[in-house]
Design an enzyme around this catalytic site. Sequence first.
Site, PDB file in Angstrom:
ATOM      1  N   GLU A 273      -6.946   4.826   7.595  1.00  0.00           N
ATOM      2  CA  GLU A 273      -6.759   6.255   7.297  1.00  0.00           C
ATOM      3  C   GLU A 273      -8.008   6.813   6.614  1.00  0.00           C
ATOM      4  O   GLU A 273      -8.363   7.974   6.803  1.00  0.00           O
ATOM      5  CB  GLU A 273      -5.501   6.441   6.439  1.00  0.00           C
ATOM      6  CG  GLU A 273      -4.247   6.240   7.290  1.00  0.00           C
ATOM      7  CD  GLU A 273      -3.084   5.570   6.599  1.00  0.00           C
ATOM      8  OE1 GLU A 273      -3.027   5.579   5.360  1.00  0.00           O
ATOM      9  OE2 GLU A 273      -2.226   5.012   7.314  1.00  0.00           O
TER      10      GLU A 273
ATOM     11  N   HIS B 234      -9.576   1.289   4.621  1.00  0.00           N
ATOM     12  CA  HIS B 234      -8.304   1.446   5.342  1.00  0.00           C
ATOM     13  C   HIS B 234      -8.530   2.396   6.517  1.00  0.00           C
ATOM     14  O   HIS B 234      -9.332   3.319   6.427  1.00  0.00           O
ATOM     15  CB  HIS B 234      -7.238   1.998   4.391  1.00  0.00           C
ATOM     16  CG  HIS B 234      -5.879   1.983   5.020  1.00  0.00           C
ATOM     17  ND1 HIS B 234      -5.469   2.972   5.879  1.00  0.00           N
ATOM     18  CD2 HIS B 234      -4.873   1.088   4.958  1.00  0.00           C
ATOM     19  CE1 HIS B 234      -4.255   2.680   6.309  1.00  0.00           C
ATOM     20  NE2 HIS B 234      -3.865   1.538   5.768  1.00  0.00           N
TER      21      HIS B 234
ATOM     22  N   GLY C 161       2.732  -1.021   4.335  1.00  0.00           N
ATOM     23  CA  GLY C 161       2.799   0.396   3.992  1.00  0.00           C
ATOM     24  C   GLY C 161       4.236   0.822   3.770  1.00  0.00           C
ATOM     25  O   GLY C 161       4.815   0.648   2.692  1.00  0.00           O
ATOM     26  N   GLY C 162       4.861   1.373   4.823  1.00  0.00           N
ATOM     27  CA  GLY C 162       6.212   1.938   4.713  1.00  0.00           C
ATOM     28  C   GLY C 162       7.214   1.035   4.010  1.00  0.00           C
ATOM     29  O   GLY C 162       7.948   1.486   3.114  1.00  0.00           O
TER      30      GLY C 162
ATOM     31  N   GLY D  59       2.111   2.466  10.720  1.00  0.00           N
ATOM     32  CA  GLY D  59       3.049   3.568  10.542  1.00  0.00           C
ATOM     33  C   GLY D  59       3.699   4.020  11.840  1.00  0.00           C
ATOM     34  O   GLY D  59       4.321   5.073  11.900  1.00  0.00           O
TER      35      GLY D  59
ATOM     36  N   SER E  52       3.124  -1.954  10.418  1.00  0.00           N
ATOM     37  CA  SER E  52       4.569  -2.007  10.698  1.00  0.00           C
ATOM     38  C   SER E  52       5.192  -3.367  10.412  1.00  0.00           C
ATOM     39  O   SER E  52       6.121  -3.799  11.094  1.00  0.00           O
ATOM     40  CB  SER E  52       4.855  -1.572  12.139  1.00  0.00           C
ATOM     41  OG  SER E  52       4.444  -0.229  12.322  1.00  0.00           O
TER      42      SER E  52
ATOM     43  N   GLU F 119      -5.736  -4.702  10.488  1.00  0.00           N
ATOM     44  CA  GLU F 119      -4.721  -3.671  10.690  1.00  0.00           C
ATOM     45  C   GLU F 119      -5.017  -2.915  11.981  1.00  0.00           C
ATOM     46  O   GLU F 119      -5.814  -1.970  11.979  1.00  0.00           O
ATOM     47  CB  GLU F 119      -4.722  -2.694   9.508  1.00  0.00           C
ATOM     48  CG  GLU F 119      -4.370  -3.358   8.198  1.00  0.00           C
ATOM     49  CD  GLU F 119      -3.731  -2.362   7.240  1.00  0.00           C
ATOM     50  OE1 GLU F 119      -2.639  -2.652   6.755  1.00  0.00           O
ATOM     51  OE2 GLU F 119      -4.318  -1.284   7.018  1.00  0.00           O
TER      52      GLU F 119
ATOM     53  N   ASN G 230       0.876  -1.172   0.000  1.00  0.00           N
ATOM     54  CA  ASN G 230       0.000   0.000   0.000  1.00  0.00           C
ATOM     55  C   ASN G 230       0.916   1.225   0.000  1.00  0.00           C
ATOM     56  O   ASN G 230       1.463   1.588   1.040  1.00  0.00           O
ATOM     57  CB  ASN G 230      -0.880  -0.047   1.258  1.00  0.00           C
ATOM     58  CG  ASN G 230      -1.706   1.205   1.429  1.00  0.00           C
ATOM     59  OD1 ASN G 230      -1.786   2.042   0.523  1.00  0.00           O
ATOM     60  ND2 ASN G 230      -2.329   1.350   2.586  1.00  0.00           N
ATOM     61  N   TRP G 231       1.069   1.806  -1.169  1.00  0.00           N
ATOM     62  CA  TRP G 231       2.016   2.929  -1.288  1.00  0.00           C
ATOM     63  C   TRP G 231       1.460   4.221  -0.697  1.00  0.00           C
ATOM     64  O   TRP G 231       2.171   5.199  -0.572  1.00  0.00           O
ATOM     65  CB  TRP G 231       2.401   3.146  -2.759  1.00  0.00           C
ATOM     66  CG  TRP G 231       3.123   1.997  -3.389  1.00  0.00           C
ATOM     67  CD1 TRP G 231       3.471   0.810  -2.795  1.00  0.00           C
ATOM     68  CD2 TRP G 231       3.596   1.916  -4.737  1.00  0.00           C
ATOM     69  NE1 TRP G 231       4.130   0.007  -3.695  1.00  0.00           N
ATOM     70  CE2 TRP G 231       4.223   0.664  -4.900  1.00  0.00           C
ATOM     71  CE3 TRP G 231       3.547   2.777  -5.840  1.00  0.00           C
ATOM     72  CZ2 TRP G 231       4.798   0.251  -6.108  1.00  0.00           C
ATOM     73  CZ3 TRP G 231       4.105   2.379  -7.047  1.00  0.00           C
ATOM     74  CH2 TRP G 231       4.733   1.127  -7.168  1.00  0.00           C
ATOM     75  N   LYS G 232       0.186   4.216  -0.367  1.00  0.00           N
ATOM     76  CA  LYS G 232      -0.471   5.408   0.197  1.00  0.00           C
ATOM     77  C   LYS G 232      -0.225   6.623  -0.712  1.00  0.00           C
ATOM     78  O   LYS G 232      -0.103   6.467  -1.932  1.00  0.00           O
ATOM     79  CB  LYS G 232      -0.025   5.648   1.644  1.00  0.00           C
ATOM     80  CG  LYS G 232      -0.190   4.389   2.499  1.00  0.00           C
ATOM     81  CD  LYS G 232      -0.071   4.623   3.976  1.00  0.00           C
ATOM     82  CE  LYS G 232      -0.236   3.288   4.704  1.00  0.00           C
ATOM     83  NZ  LYS G 232      -0.212   3.437   6.146  1.00  0.00           N
TER      84      LYS G 232
HETATM   85  P1  PGA Z   1       2.660   0.405   7.666  1.00  0.00           P
HETATM   86  O1  PGA Z   1       1.200   0.589   6.998  1.00  0.00           O
HETATM   87  O2  PGA Z   1       3.201  -0.890   7.141  1.00  0.00           O
HETATM   88  O3  PGA Z   1       3.430   1.609   7.242  1.00  0.00           O
HETATM   89  O4  PGA Z   1       2.421   0.355   9.155  1.00  0.00           O
HETATM   90  C1  PGA Z   1       0.351  -0.499   6.794  1.00  0.00           C
HETATM   91  C2  PGA Z   1      -0.934  -0.020   6.174  1.00  0.00           C
HETATM   92  O5  PGA Z   1      -1.440   1.033   6.553  1.00  0.00           O
HETATM   93  O6  PGA Z   1      -1.486  -0.674   5.265  1.00  0.00           O
END
Ligand code: PGA
Length: 250
Positions: free
Chosen positions: A97, A95, A234-235, A173, A213, A167, A9-11
């Site tokens: 967010e 998600h 994500g990251g 994050g 994470s 999640e 997930n590149w956001k």
């Molecule tokens: P993260 O994000 O790996 O940066 O914690 C995961 C996500 O939000 O899908």
Amino acid sequence: MRKPLIAGNWKMNTNRADAVALAKGVAAGAGELDGVDLLVCPPAVYLSVVGEALAGSAVALGAQNAYFEDNGAYTGETSMAMLADIGAEYVILGHSERRHVLGETDSDVSKKARKALELGIAPIVCVGELLEEREAGRTGEVIKSQFVGSLDGVTEADIPSVVIAYEPVWAIGTGKVATPEQAEEVHADLRRLLAERYTGEIAGAVRILYGGSMKPGNAAELLSQPNVDGGLIGGASLKADDFLAIAKAG
Ligand code: PGA
């Protein structure tokens, strides 16, 4: 058996050149990876160029969101039909967010999931509790209510195409990863919910990803849990080597 899915997930990250380079980096390493499905979800504006960069590779393309209406006066939105048109096979929905920053509800998520399924796009439906909910002992209840609400109207015929992502919001994050035991407990609950709502056989076929994470250093332990069928990253998905290292751990 369930084939693991490692999804990036590149956001709201990358630019056009970086997105193409990252996609090519993932595609280049994907050939060595048997037995795991790989997916990248770039920002919507780069879906097409990333799709071109992935052409001929085993890496699937997904979006991070889309709207449930087919077309019309919905300024700023992207339809599921548009996603299908440019070759997206998955869409991340609900998600945290989007739920907590952008106000998306379970009802929005279920409408989007049903529309995605109608158009042959696999929804990745995210659920997860806030830290205060976990600390108040409400994790099970929150997950159940998101599960029920977000999958409202999703039929027995369609549910095998759905991917669920657990999640925990406090782990996204933040560098604070759920322990393998914490992840497994919620994943097992989700599988029980699937069995109750659908059938045991269906519950055994639906993939449940962990996200929050996940990194090369902690992926193997998380992915070895019996009910953890992959990761939503994500990251660590923004570096091809890290993303591929997680996939190798799976
Ligand atoms: P993260 O994000 O790996 O940066 O914690 C995961 C996500 O939000 O899908």
